[in-house]
Design a protein around this motif. Structure first.
Motif, short mmCIF file in Angstrom:
data_model
loop_
_atom_site.label_atom_id
_atom_site.label_comp_id
_atom_site.label_asym_id
_atom_site.label_seq_id
_atom_site.Cartn_x
_atom_site.Cartn_y
_atom_site.Cartn_z
N MET A 1 0.85 -1.17 0.00
CA MET A 1 0.00 0.00 0.00
C MET A 1 0.90 1.24 0.00
SD MET A 1 -3.18 0.79 2.60
CE MET A 1 -3.52 -0.89 2.93
N ASP A 2 0.61 2.17 -0.92
CA ASP A 2 1.46 3.35 -1.00
C ASP A 2 1.07 4.38 0.07
OD1 ASP A 2 -0.82 4.63 -1.90
OD2 ASP A 2 -0.14 4.80 -3.97
N SER A 3 1.87 5.40 0.21
CA SER A 3 1.69 6.42 1.24
C SER A 3 0.35 7.16 1.10
CB SER A 3 2.86 7.40 1.17
OG SER A 3 2.65 8.48 2.02
N PHE A 4 -0.02 7.48 -0.12
CA PHE A 4 -1.28 8.21 -0.36
C PHE A 4 -2.48 7.38 0.07
CE2 PHE A 4 -4.90 9.30 -3.09
CZ PHE A 4 -5.08 10.62 -2.71
N THR A 5 -2.49 6.11 -0.26
CA THR A 5 -3.60 5.21 0.10
C THR A 5 -3.69 5.07 1.62
OG1 THR A 5 -3.25 4.01 -1.96
CG2 THR A 5 -4.56 2.92 -0.27
N LYS A 6 -2.53 4.98 2.30
CA LYS A 6 -2.52 4.89 3.76
C LYS A 6 -3.13 6.15 4.38
CE LYS A 6 1.36 1.76 4.41
NZ LYS A 6 2.74 1.62 4.90
N LYS A 7 -2.78 7.32 3.83
CA LYS A 7 -3.32 8.57 4.36
C LYS A 7 -4.83 8.64 4.17
CE LYS A 7 0.82 11.38 3.95
NZ LYS A 7 1.48 12.49 3.28
N LEU A 9 -6.93 6.08 3.84
CA LEU A 9 -7.52 5.08 4.73
C LEU A 9 -7.54 5.59 6.17
CD1 LEU A 9 -8.73 2.28 4.84
CD2 LEU A 9 -6.45 1.35 5.16
N LYS A 10 -6.45 6.22 6.61
CA LYS A 10 -6.38 6.77 7.96
C LYS A 10 -7.44 7.87 8.14
CE LYS A 10 -3.17 8.90 11.20
NZ LYS A 10 -1.81 9.37 11.44
N ALA A 11 -7.61 8.75 7.16
CA ALA A 11 -8.61 9.83 7.22
C ALA A 11 -10.02 9.25 7.30
CB ALA A 11 -8.47 10.76 6.02
N ILE A 12 -10.29 8.20 6.52
CA ILE A 12 -11.61 7.57 6.54
C ILE A 12 -11.88 6.95 7.91
CG2 ILE A 12 -12.96 5.64 5.60
CD1 ILE A 12 -11.70 6.30 2.85
N ILE A 13 -10.90 6.27 8.47
CA ILE A 13 -11.06 5.65 9.79
C ILE A 13 -11.33 6.72 10.85
CG2 ILE A 13 -9.84 4.39 11.62
CD1 ILE A 13 -8.54 2.74 9.32
N ILE A 14 -10.57 7.81 10.81
CA ILE A 14 -10.78 8.89 11.78
C ILE A 14 -12.18 9.48 11.62
CG2 ILE A 14 -10.06 11.25 12.38
CD1 ILE A 14 -7.15 10.31 11.81
N TYR A 15 -12.61 9.68 10.39
CA TYR A 15 -13.95 10.22 10.12
C TYR A 15 -15.03 9.28 10.66
CZ TYR A 15 -18.15 11.67 7.74
OH TYR A 15 -19.44 12.05 7.46
#
Length: 176
Positions: A1-7, A9-15
Motif C-alpha cells: 500500500m502506498d503512502s497516499f492510500t494509507k493517508k 484510509l487513515k482519514a476515513i477511519i478517523i472520520y
C-alpha cells in the motif's frame, strides 16, 4: 500500500470514529430538535433548531417553567417541546386567562398573547406525571387538549438549553 492510500484510509477511519462518537452522544447525552409549529412562540419560533440535554431529566432535575421535549401522550410517534407547568401531585387550574398551581397564580411573562378561555379547567396532576403548556397558549396543542393530559416522567426526553439556528435567534432557553 502506498503512502497516499494509507493517508486516505487513515482519514476515513478517523472520520468514521468521529461520526460514531457524535451519533452516540446525540443518542445518549444531547438532542437537536427542529420546531415545526408556533406553539412555543415567542420563546421558540417556528423553524428554530433547539439544543437540549438528555442527562438532566430525572424527576429531581425538573422544575416548573423548564422547556422540555417529550413523547406526545396521544401519539408515541411524535415528540413535543413545551413548557413544564404542573408538577406531580399539584392541582392546576386554567381560568380566565390565568394559570394557578394549588391556588397560586403562576408567572406568565413568557406567553405570546393574553390567554383566551379555551381549555379552561381543573387538572389534578397524578404522581409521576407532568402538565405542559405552550407559550403561544392560544395556538398550542398541549395538556389542556390531549386525551391523556399528563406526561409520564419516563416519556420526558430532554431539557431545552438554547436555540442554535437560525443565528439571528441564538440564545439561552434557561428560565430564571
Amino acid at each position: 500500500m502506498d503512502s497516499f492510500t494509507k493517508k486516505i484510509l487513515k482519514a476515513i477511519i478517523i472520520y468514521v470514529i468521529f461520526a460514531v462518537i457524535v451519533v452516540i452522544l446525540f443518542q445518549t447525552v444531547f438532542m437537536l430538535s427542529f420546531v415545526p409549529s408556533s406553539s412555543m412562540e415567542s420563546t421558540i419560533m417556528t423553524g428554530n433548531v433547539v439544543f437540549s440535554t438528555r442527562y438532566d431529566v430525572e424527576e429531581e432535575d425538573l422544575e416548573r417553567y423548564d422547556i422540555l421535549t417529550f413523547i406526545a401522550p396521544d401519539d408515541p410517534d411524535i415528540t413535543y417541546i413545551k413548557r413544564l407547568i404542573g408538577l406531580p401531585g399539584e392541582k392546576i387550574e386554567v381560568k380566565d386567562g390565568k394559570v394557578y398551581a394549588d391556588g397560586v397564580e403562576l408567572e406568565d411573562s413568557f406567553i405570546k398573547d393574553s390567554q383566551n378561555h379555551v381549555g379552561d379547567g381543573v387538572y389534578e396532576v397524578p404522581e409521576g406525571y407532568y402538565f405542559f403548556l405552550g407559550d403561544n397558549r392560544n395556538n398550542s396543542k398541549d395538556s389542556r387538549f390531549w386525551d391523556n393530559p399528563y406526561v409520564p416522567a419516563n416519556d420526558i426526553q430532554a431539557k431545552a438549553k438554547c436555540i442554535l439556528f437560525p443565528f439571528s435567534d441564538v440564545g439561552s432557553l434557561t428560565y430564571n
